[in-house]
Design a protein around this motif. Sequence first.
Motif, PDB file in Angstrom:
ATOM      1  N   THR A  67      39.028  39.692  51.607  1.00  0.00           N
ATOM      2  CA  THR A  67      40.313  39.001  51.599  1.00  0.00           C
ATOM      3  C   THR A  67      40.678  38.617  50.173  1.00  0.00           C
ATOM      4  O   THR A  67      39.835  38.631  49.262  1.00  0.00           O
ATOM      5  CB  THR A  67      40.257  37.726  52.456  1.00  0.00           C
ATOM      6  N   GLU A  68      41.931  38.246  49.992  1.00  0.00           N
ATOM      7  CA  GLU A  68      42.412  37.803  48.682  1.00  0.00           C
ATOM      8  C   GLU A  68      41.614  36.594  48.193  1.00  0.00           C
ATOM      9  O   GLU A  68      41.263  36.493  47.022  1.00  0.00           O
ATOM     10  CB  GLU A  68      43.903  37.467  48.803  1.00  0.00           C
ATOM     11  N   LYS A  69      41.283  35.678  49.111  1.00  0.00           N
ATOM     12  CA  LYS A  69      40.506  34.481  48.762  1.00  0.00           C
ATOM     13  C   LYS A  69      39.097  34.851  48.322  1.00  0.00           C
ATOM     14  O   LYS A  69      38.567  34.306  47.358  1.00  0.00           O
ATOM     15  CB  LYS A  69      40.458  33.511  49.941  1.00  0.00           C
ATOM     16  N   GLU A  70      38.487  35.793  49.020  1.00  0.00           N
ATOM     17  CA  GLU A  70      37.135  36.228  48.643  1.00  0.00           C
ATOM     18  C   GLU A  70      37.123  36.870  47.256  1.00  0.00           C
ATOM     19  O   GLU A  70      36.176  36.681  46.489  1.00  0.00           O
ATOM     20  CB  GLU A  70      36.587  37.195  49.689  1.00  0.00           C
ATOM     21  N   ILE A  71      38.182  37.604  46.930  1.00  0.00           N
ATOM     22  CA  ILE A  71      38.289  38.193  45.585  1.00  0.00           C
ATOM     23  C   ILE A  71      38.406  37.077  44.557  1.00  0.00           C
ATOM     24  O   ILE A  71      37.756  37.104  43.510  1.00  0.00           O
ATOM     25  CB  ILE A  71      39.510  39.141  45.508  1.00  0.00           C
ATOM     26  N   ALA A  72      39.219  36.062  44.875  1.00  0.00           N
ATOM     27  CA  ALA A  72      39.402  34.918  43.970  1.00  0.00           C
ATOM     28  C   ALA A  72      38.088  34.162  43.761  1.00  0.00           C
ATOM     29  O   ALA A  72      37.852  33.614  42.669  1.00  0.00           O
ATOM     30  CB  ALA A  72      40.476  33.989  44.516  1.00  0.00           C
ATOM     31  N   ASP A  73      37.238  34.122  44.775  1.00  0.00           N
ATOM     32  CA  ASP A  73      35.929  33.463  44.640  1.00  0.00           C
ATOM     33  C   ASP A  73      35.074  34.107  43.548  1.00  0.00           C
ATOM     34  O   ASP A  73      34.165  33.484  43.011  1.00  0.00           O
ATOM     35  CB  ASP A  73      35.166  33.484  45.974  1.00  0.00           C
ATOM     36  N   LEU A 100      38.542  36.827  40.243  1.00  0.00           N
ATOM     37  CA  LEU A 100      39.407  37.977  40.001  1.00  0.00           C
ATOM     38  C   LEU A 100      40.644  37.916  40.891  1.00  0.00           C
ATOM     39  O   LEU A 100      40.680  37.185  41.868  1.00  0.00           O
ATOM     40  CB  LEU A 100      38.654  39.280  40.281  1.00  0.00           C
ATOM     41  N   ASP A 101      41.634  38.695  40.525  1.00  0.00           N
ATOM     42  CA  ASP A 101      42.820  38.887  41.355  1.00  0.00           C
ATOM     43  C   ASP A 101      43.226  40.354  41.259  1.00  0.00           C
ATOM     44  O   ASP A 101      42.552  41.156  40.592  1.00  0.00           O
ATOM     45  CB  ASP A 101      43.959  37.952  40.935  1.00  0.00           C
ATOM     46  N   LYS A 102      44.314  40.701  41.918  1.00  0.00           N
ATOM     47  CA  LYS A 102      44.770  42.090  41.955  1.00  0.00           C
ATOM     48  C   LYS A 102      44.983  42.653  40.544  1.00  0.00           C
ATOM     49  O   LYS A 102      44.560  43.760  40.231  1.00  0.00           O
ATOM     50  CB  LYS A 102      46.069  42.162  42.770  1.00  0.00           C
ATOM     51  N   LYS A 103      45.630  41.866  39.704  1.00  0.00           N
ATOM     52  CA  LYS A 103      45.934  42.298  38.336  1.00  0.00           C
ATOM     53  C   LYS A 103      44.658  42.591  37.557  1.00  0.00           C
ATOM     54  O   LYS A 103      44.553  43.603  36.862  1.00  0.00           O
ATOM     55  CB  LYS A 103      46.761  41.221  37.636  1.00  0.00           C
ATOM     56  N   ALA A 104      43.660  41.712  37.683  1.00  0.00           N
ATOM     57  CA  ALA A 104      42.387  41.902  36.976  1.00  0.00           C
ATOM     58  C   ALA A 104      41.668  43.155  37.458  1.00  0.00           C
ATOM     59  O   ALA A 104      41.097  43.900  36.659  1.00  0.00           O
ATOM     60  CB  ALA A 104      41.501  40.674  37.163  1.00  0.00           C
ATOM     61  N   ILE A 105      41.717  43.412  38.762  1.00  0.00           N
ATOM     62  CA  ILE A 105      41.037  44.597  39.298  1.00  0.00           C
ATOM     63  C   ILE A 105      41.696  45.864  38.802  1.00  0.00           C
ATOM     64  O   ILE A 105      41.026  46.845  38.478  1.00  0.00           O
ATOM     65  CB  ILE A 105      40.956  44.534  40.832  1.00  0.00           C
ATOM     66  N   TYR A 106      43.030  45.860  38.677  1.00  0.00           N
ATOM     67  CA  TYR A 106      43.721  47.038  38.142  1.00  0.00           C
ATOM     68  C   TYR A 106      43.339  47.317  36.692  1.00  0.00           C
ATOM     69  O   TYR A 106      43.375  48.465  36.257  1.00  0.00           O
ATOM     70  CB  TYR A 106      45.241  46.893  38.265  1.00  0.00           C
ATOM     71  N   LYS A 107      42.963  46.271  35.933  1.00  0.00           N
ATOM     72  CA  LYS A 107      42.552  46.475  34.535  1.00  0.00           C
ATOM     73  C   LYS A 107      41.256  47.270  34.442  1.00  0.00           C
ATOM     74  O   LYS A 107      41.012  47.963  33.478  1.00  0.00           O
ATOM     75  CB  LYS A 107      42.383  45.137  33.818  1.00  0.00           C
ATOM     76  N   ASN A 108      40.383  47.098  35.455  1.00  0.00           N
ATOM     77  CA  ASN A 108      39.120  47.838  35.537  1.00  0.00           C
ATOM     78  C   ASN A 108      38.284  47.713  34.262  1.00  0.00           C
ATOM     79  O   ASN A 108      37.793  48.689  33.715  1.00  0.00           O
ATOM     80  CB  ASN A 108      39.388  49.315  35.864  1.00  0.00           C
ATOM     81  N   ASP A 109      38.094  46.476  33.811  1.00  0.00           N
ATOM     82  CA  ASP A 109      37.288  46.230  32.619  1.00  0.00           C
ATOM     83  C   ASP A 109      35.835  45.939  33.009  1.00  0.00           C
ATOM     84  O   ASP A 109      35.434  46.144  34.158  1.00  0.00           O
ATOM     85  CB  ASP A 109      37.890  45.086  31.790  1.00  0.00           C
ATOM     86  N   ALA A 110      35.052  45.464  32.052  1.00  0.00           N
ATOM     87  CA  ALA A 110      33.626  45.213  32.290  1.00  0.00           C
ATOM     88  C   ALA A 110      33.405  44.181  33.396  1.00  0.00           C
ATOM     89  O   ALA A 110      32.452  44.285  34.170  1.00  0.00           O
ATOM     90  CB  ALA A 110      32.950  44.758  31.000  1.00  0.00           C
ATOM     91  N   ARG A 111      34.294  43.179  33.502  1.00  0.00           N
ATOM     92  CA  ARG A 111      34.165  42.172  34.563  1.00  0.00           C
ATOM     93  C   ARG A 111      34.295  42.815  35.938  1.00  0.00           C
ATOM     94  O   ARG A 111      33.578  42.464  36.870  1.00  0.00           O
ATOM     95  CB  ARG A 111      35.271  41.112  34.438  1.00  0.00           C
ATOM     96  N   VAL A 112      35.211  43.764  36.063  1.00  0.00           N
ATOM     97  CA  VAL A 112      35.436  44.438  37.345  1.00  0.00           C
ATOM     98  C   VAL A 112      34.249  45.330  37.689  1.00  0.00           C
ATOM     99  O   VAL A 112      33.813  45.376  38.842  1.00  0.00           O
ATOM    100  CB  VAL A 112      36.763  45.229  37.329  1.00  0.00           C
ATOM    101  N   GLU A 113      33.710  46.019  36.695  1.00  0.00           N
ATOM    102  CA  GLU A 113      32.513  46.840  36.931  1.00  0.00           C
ATOM    103  C   GLU A 113      31.368  45.973  37.445  1.00  0.00           C
ATOM    104  O   GLU A 113      30.663  46.359  38.384  1.00  0.00           O
ATOM    105  CB  GLU A 113      32.107  47.565  35.651  1.00  0.00           C
ATOM    106  N   ASP A 114      31.189  44.797  36.836  1.00  0.00           N
ATOM    107  CA  ASP A 114      30.143  43.874  37.283  1.00  0.00           C
ATOM    108  C   ASP A 114      30.421  43.394  38.711  1.00  0.00           C
ATOM    109  O   ASP A 114      29.511  43.296  39.533  1.00  0.00           O
ATOM    110  CB  ASP A 114      30.051  42.685  36.317  1.00  0.00           C
ATOM    111  N   PHE A 115      31.690  43.121  39.008  1.00  0.00           N
ATOM    112  CA  PHE A 115      32.107  42.712  40.350  1.00  0.00           C
ATOM    113  C   PHE A 115      31.714  43.768  41.379  1.00  0.00           C
ATOM    114  O   PHE A 115      31.114  43.461  42.409  1.00  0.00           O
ATOM    115  CB  PHE A 115      33.621  42.484  40.342  1.00  0.00           C
ATOM    116  N   PHE A 116      32.022  45.052  41.091  1.00  0.00           N
ATOM    117  CA  PHE A 116      31.671  46.126  42.019  1.00  0.00           C
ATOM    118  C   PHE A 116      30.153  46.243  42.186  1.00  0.00           C
ATOM    119  O   PHE A 116      29.662  46.506  43.287  1.00  0.00           O
ATOM    120  CB  PHE A 116      32.274  47.453  41.573  1.00  0.00           C
TER     121      PHE A 116
END
Length: 192
Positions: free
Chosen positions: A16-22, A25-41
Motif C-alpha cells: 500500500t501507499e502507507k507501507e511504501i511511506a514506512d 519513499l513515495d511514488k516520485k522517489a521510486i521513479y527516480k530509481n536511485d541507490a535508496r530504491v535499490e536498497d528498498f527492493f
Amino acid sequence: MEFSVLNKKTVQCIMTEKEIADYGLDKKAIYKNDARVEDFFRQIMKRAQKETGFTKERGDVAVHATFLSDESLKIIFITENEASVLDPQQHLQAGLDVGMGMAVFKSRCLSHLIDFCAQAPVGLQSWLYKYRDVYFILADISAYNQRQTAVLFTLADEYVDAVCQTESIAAFLMEHGVCMIAEHAVEQLGKL
C-alpha cells in the motif's frame, strides 16, 4: 504487504501507499530509481524470502515495479535463468511450461501496441494474440538481462495497459486466443 509465490523463479509483492511511506519513499522517489530504491527492493526481497520461504536461485534478480490504480505498488522479483528459446506453440505442444522468459503485454487498443512496438528493441521474438477484443503481445525475453528487461518494461508502462510474466496467462492465450501474427509481431507492428 502481501506476498505471493507465482512459481519457483518468481515472487510478487503488493504494497500500500502507507507501507511504501514506512520505508521513507513515495511514488516520485521510486521513479527516480536511485541507490535508496535499490536498497528498498533488496529489503523487500529479503522479507519475501523470509515470509514465503521463496529461495532465490543463483544469478541476478530482475525487478519490475508497477503502480496500480489505487496507488498501491506491485513488485515482481524474477530470478534470471538461461531457459532455451522455443516458439510458444512448441512449448504448448510439448506440454512444457511457457516459462518466465515469456512476457505478456496487454492492450485494449491496437494503436497503443503499435506505438509500443515502434519503440521496442528490434529482433524481439514475439507473437500477437487477440482474446475477447483485447490484444496481447507474447514476447520471448529469456535472453534479456536485468537491465534490458527493466528498459523494456519501463517502455511498456507508457503504452500498454498491463505487463505480466505469468506463465499460465501466456499458455491460456496460446490455447484460447486467436493468433493474429505468428512471428516477429513487434517488428511487423512497429513498421505500421
